[in-house]
Motif scaffolding. Structure first.
Motif, short mmCIF file in Angstrom:
data_model
loop_
_atom_site.label_atom_id
_atom_site.label_comp_id
_atom_site.label_asym_id
_atom_site.label_seq_id
_atom_site.Cartn_x
_atom_site.Cartn_y
_atom_site.Cartn_z
N GLN A 1 1.77 6.16 -7.10
CA GLN A 1 0.52 6.95 -7.72
C GLN A 1 0.41 8.07 -7.30
O GLN A 1 -0.28 9.17 -8.05
CB GLN A 1 -0.88 6.00 -7.43
N ASP A 2 1.25 8.63 -6.29
CA ASP A 2 0.76 10.03 -5.85
C ASP A 2 2.18 10.76 -5.48
O ASP A 2 2.18 11.85 -6.06
CB ASP A 2 0.19 9.83 -4.36
N ASP B 1 2.56 1.57 -3.39
CA ASP B 1 1.51 2.04 -4.42
C ASP B 1 1.34 3.60 -4.41
O ASP B 1 0.84 4.17 -5.07
CB ASP B 1 0.15 1.27 -4.45
N PHE B 2 1.22 4.09 -2.96
CA PHE B 2 0.87 5.71 -2.76
C PHE B 2 1.93 6.10 -3.30
O PHE B 2 1.66 7.24 -4.00
CB PHE B 2 0.75 5.77 -1.20
N GLU C 1 0.93 -1.41 -0.18
CA GLU C 1 -0.09 0.01 -0.04
C GLU C 1 0.92 1.21 0.05
O GLU C 1 0.68 2.05 -0.59
CB GLU C 1 -0.97 0.16 1.19
#
Length: 141
Positions: free
Chosen positions: A124-125, A120-121, A117
């Motif tokens: 993606q961010d 992915d953060f 998680e």
């Protein structure tokens, strides 16, 4: 992740590693200015320290130690970051800057995340936001 940026590898590498340029792009897309303090000692074993946030009570801190520097092609760092809530994380970041007919293809590989998680953060961010800011800086100079 990869992103094509509208500048030469030298210009992109310097925007990413120069403290004065970072101070500009770090907050270039913010509506309200916050705190941005950056110091860079760009040499093997040297460090880059960045402290930023909306106010003194909500600061993020990241210290990167330079492991490999091949200007303007490649940069590898060991990064330790902490958030205002006290969470810390250490990762390895490898960034390559490849000449492309429309600019520079930047490739970021960051490893060592504690969870999928969090990885992915960042993909993606965090990195999207950072590269958006660098692109805005490159387009405005």
């Amino acid at each position: 992740m990869t992103r094509l940026l509208p500048a030469t590898p030298e210009e992109v590498f310097d925007a990413y590693t120069d403290a004065e340029k970072q101070k500009i792009w770090f907050s270039i897309l913010d509506e309200k200015p916050g705190i941005v303090e950056i110091e860079v000692d760009l040499r093997i074993g040297g460090q880059q320290t960045a402290v930023w946030g909306p106010d003194r009570d909500s600061l993020f801190r990241e210290t990167q130690t330079f492991v490999a520097i091949d200007r303007p092609h490649r940069l590898v760092t060991e990064s330790t970051g902490s958030s205002p809530d006290g969470m810390t994380m250490t990762t390895t970041i490898e960034i390559t800057f490849e000449e492309h007919d429309k600019g520079t293809l930047v490739t970021v590989v960051q490893s060592g995340f504690p969870t999928v998680e969090v990885r992915d953060f960042f993909a993606q961010d965090v990195w999207v936001g950072a590269l958006d800011r660098i692109e805005a800086y490159l387009l405005r100079r």
